[in-house]
Design a protein around this motif. Structure first.
Motif, PDB file in Angstrom:
ATOM      1  N   UNK A  34      -5.940  -4.935 -11.278  1.00 12.05           N
ATOM      2  CA  UNK A  34      -7.331  -4.618 -11.007  1.00 12.05           C
ATOM      3  C   UNK A  34      -7.344  -3.370 -10.124  1.00 12.05           C
ATOM      4  N   UNK A  35      -8.510  -2.807  -9.904  1.00  9.24           N
ATOM      5  CA  UNK A  35      -8.619  -1.673  -9.001  1.00  9.24           C
ATOM      6  C   UNK A  35      -8.909  -2.129  -7.581  1.00  9.24           C
ATOM      7  N   UNK A  36      -9.089  -1.178  -6.679  1.00  9.60           N
ATOM      8  CA  UNK A  36      -9.518  -1.463  -5.321  1.00  9.60           C
ATOM      9  C   UNK A  36      -8.537  -2.267  -4.495  1.00  9.60           C
ATOM     10  N   UNK A  37      -9.085  -3.016  -3.552  1.00 11.20           N
ATOM     11  CA  UNK A  37      -8.280  -3.830  -2.648  1.00 11.20           C
ATOM     12  C   UNK A  37      -7.511  -4.902  -3.413  1.00 11.20           C
ATOM     13  N   UNK A  38      -8.142  -5.482  -4.423  1.00  5.62           N
ATOM     14  CA  UNK A  38      -7.462  -6.505  -5.227  1.00  5.62           C
ATOM     15  C   UNK A  38      -6.235  -5.923  -5.917  1.00  5.62           C
ATOM     16  N   UNK A  39      -6.360  -4.701  -6.419  1.00  7.24           N
ATOM     17  CA  UNK A  39      -5.230  -4.043  -7.056  1.00  7.24           C
ATOM     18  C   UNK A  39      -4.090  -3.792  -6.082  1.00  7.24           C
ATOM     19  N   UNK A  40      -4.412  -3.319  -4.884  1.00  4.14           N
ATOM     20  CA  UNK A  40      -3.397  -3.108  -3.853  1.00  4.14           C
ATOM     21  C   UNK A  40      -2.709  -4.429  -3.523  1.00  4.14           C
ATOM     22  N   UNK A  41      -3.501  -5.483  -3.398  1.00  6.93           N
ATOM     23  CA  UNK A  41      -2.966  -6.806  -3.086  1.00  6.93           C
ATOM     24  C   UNK A  41      -2.032  -7.300  -4.178  1.00  6.93           C
ATOM     25  N   UNK A  42      -2.380  -7.027  -5.442  1.00  9.89           N
ATOM     26  CA  UNK A  42      -1.542  -7.455  -6.558  1.00  9.89           C
ATOM     27  C   UNK A  42      -0.198  -6.728  -6.547  1.00  9.89           C
ATOM     28  N   UNK A  43      -0.204  -5.437  -6.210  1.00  6.33           N
ATOM     29  CA  UNK A  43       1.046  -4.667  -6.128  1.00  6.33           C
ATOM     30  C   UNK A  43       1.935  -5.224  -5.023  1.00  6.33           C
ATOM     31  N   UNK A  44       1.362  -5.420  -3.838  1.00 13.07           N
ATOM     32  CA  UNK A  44       2.139  -5.930  -2.702  1.00 13.07           C
ATOM     33  C   UNK A  44       2.669  -7.324  -2.993  1.00 13.07           C
ATOM     34  N   UNK A  45       1.831  -8.162  -3.623  1.00  8.61           N
ATOM     35  CA  UNK A  45       2.249  -9.526  -3.954  1.00  8.61           C
ATOM     36  C   UNK A  45       3.423  -9.520  -4.927  1.00  8.61           C
ATOM     37  N   UNK A  46       3.383  -8.624  -5.922  1.00  7.25           N
ATOM     38  CA  UNK A  46       4.465  -8.538  -6.904  1.00  7.25           C
ATOM     39  C   UNK A  46       5.778  -8.120  -6.238  1.00  7.25           C
ATOM     40  N   UNK A  47       5.686  -7.203  -5.283  1.00  2.00           N
ATOM     41  CA  UNK A  47       6.888  -6.657  -4.651  1.00  2.00           C
ATOM     42  C   UNK A  47       7.445  -7.552  -3.552  1.00  2.00           C
ATOM     43  N   UNK A  48       6.555  -8.238  -2.835  1.00  2.00           N
ATOM     44  CA  UNK A  48       6.987  -8.996  -1.660  1.00  2.00           C
ATOM     45  C   UNK A  48       7.039 -10.503  -1.866  1.00  2.00           C
ATOM     46  N   UNK A  53      -3.641 -14.584  -2.816  1.00  2.00           N
ATOM     47  CA  UNK A  53      -4.876 -15.066  -2.193  1.00  2.00           C
ATOM     48  C   UNK A  53      -4.944 -14.676  -0.719  1.00  2.00           C
ATOM     49  N   UNK A  54      -3.815 -14.736  -0.031  1.00  2.00           N
ATOM     50  CA  UNK A  54      -3.769 -14.367   1.390  1.00  2.00           C
ATOM     51  C   UNK A  54      -3.948 -12.866   1.560  1.00  2.00           C
ATOM     52  N   UNK A  55      -3.281 -12.093   0.715  1.00  2.00           N
ATOM     53  CA  UNK A  55      -3.369 -10.636   0.797  1.00  2.00           C
ATOM     54  C   UNK A  55      -4.784 -10.134   0.537  1.00  2.00           C
ATOM     55  N   UNK A  56      -5.447 -10.705  -0.476  1.00  2.00           N
ATOM     56  CA  UNK A  56      -6.815 -10.296  -0.800  1.00  2.00           C
ATOM     57  C   UNK A  56      -7.733 -10.486   0.398  1.00  2.00           C
ATOM     58  N   UNK A  57      -7.566 -11.596   1.090  1.00  2.00           N
ATOM     59  CA  UNK A  57      -8.419 -11.906   2.237  1.00  2.00           C
ATOM     60  C   UNK A  57      -8.119 -10.982   3.412  1.00  2.00           C
ATOM     61  N   UNK A  58      -6.852 -10.810   3.729  1.00  2.00           N
ATOM     62  CA  UNK A  58      -6.465 -10.036   4.918  1.00  2.00           C
ATOM     63  C   UNK A  58      -6.769  -8.543   4.753  1.00  2.00           C
ATOM     64  N   UNK A  59      -6.402  -7.969   3.615  1.00  2.00           N
ATOM     65  CA  UNK A  59      -6.601  -6.528   3.410  1.00  2.00           C
ATOM     66  C   UNK A  59      -8.079  -6.168   3.335  1.00  2.00           C
ATOM     67  N   UNK A  60      -8.905  -7.106   2.889  1.00  4.11           N
ATOM     68  CA  UNK A  60     -10.340  -6.829   2.767  1.00  4.11           C
ATOM     69  C   UNK A  60     -11.064  -6.791   4.116  1.00  4.11           C
TER      70      UNK A  60
END
Length: 289
Positions: A34-48, A53-60
């Motif tokens: 996805x784009x935006x914050x959700x997209x960033x969260x998906x990239x970080x989640x895949x790598x780390x 769900x935690x990343x989406x909440x914290x980064x937003x």
């Protein structure tokens, strides 16, 4: 709590559920971002391996705080509510098996469902991704529209995705983004991002001040005369889709008899988004008082 408020929270919940379902069952299994914050969260989640769900909440969180200053307490309450349930549903729906492994099907239907879900949230005054609220702030400082800022932000995300997951995944993600974007506009307020509002009221000066103080928008004021209602004041302003709910809230609280017409804007020449400078605020106050 008023009936319309309860309904709005129910629909925001449904919208968050639909969006989370699209991400868990169509996008994530096929590494489509996805784009935006959700997209960033998906990239970080895949790598780390950190929970999405935690990343989406914290980064937003910082994005929401910035948006709050310009969109008001109603936006903040509904956005926090929407993001919490969006994050919760992402976690709960992880157990569901992927619907399809066909990339094109996942791209089209994932983007469409995500757009429907996010569009419902936006239509009722909330948000599940803080990118747009930050874009609203930046557009007041830069000579760029909200759509242009979001597009630049997402292109950066997809460029990173191309290096990490391959060019094909990045291209599918871009296609998903455009499908999602169009569905959001279709569900929330129409096919164009920028909207115009005409307000016919008995409290033009008071409303103009409140719109400026809460949304940072100046209004054009005109005099009108109704066939049955007599003398009226007409306000005209240009705004973005996520500001429409707050505008309706402001008008309904100050003048229940006011009439509001929301229209599409295909092109804008000039700076329609005003800054919050003290000088401009002083001018507005002096004109209205």
């Amino acid at each position: 709590m008023k009936k319309d408020t309860v309904i709005s929270y129910i629909i925001i919940t449904i919208g968050a559920l639909i969006a989370a379902f699209a991400i868990d069952t169509l996008l994530i299994p096929n590494t489509i971002l996805d784009g935006g914050v959700t997209g960033i969260s998906m990239v970080i989640s895949k790598l780390s391996g950190i929970s999405l769900s935690i990343l989406v909440l914290i980064i937003n969180i910082p994005f929401v705080l910035i948006g709050y200053k310009h969109l008001g307490k109603y936006f903040l309450a509904r956005t926090i509510y929407g993001m919490i349930f969006f994050s919760l549903f992402i976690k709960l729906l992880e157990i569901i098996e992927p619907i399809t492994n066909e990339m094109l099907l996942a791209t089209v239907f994932g983007g469409a469902l995500l757009g429907i879900g996010v569009g419902l949230v936006i239509r009722f005054g909330g948000c599940v991704d803080g990118t747009e609220s930050v874009a609203l702030v930046l557009t007041k400082k830069l000579n760029l529209s909200v759509g242009q800022i979001i597009l630049i932000f997402n292109l950066i995300v997809y460029t990173v995705a191309a290096f990490l997951f391959g060019i094909d995944r990045a291209l599918y993600s871009i296609l998903t983004y455009f499908i999602t974007f169009k569905m959001i506009d279709l569900v929330s307020t129409g096919l164009e991002q920028t909207k115009s509002a005409i307000i016919i009221t008995d409290k033009g000066k008071e409303l103009a001040r409140e719109i400026y103080n809460k949304l940072g928008r100046t209004t054009t004021m005109m005099e009108g005369k109704g066939l049955l209602s007599g003398d009226k004041e007409i306000l005209y302003c240009v705004l973005t889709r996520i500001e429409i709910y707050e505008l309706k809230k402001i008008v309904s609280e100050m003048d229940e008899s006011a009439f509001i017409s929301i229209g599409e804007v295909t092109d804008i020449i000039g700076n329609h988004i005003k800054s919050y400078s003290k000088k401009l605020k002083t001018i507005v106050d002096e004109e209205i008082i």
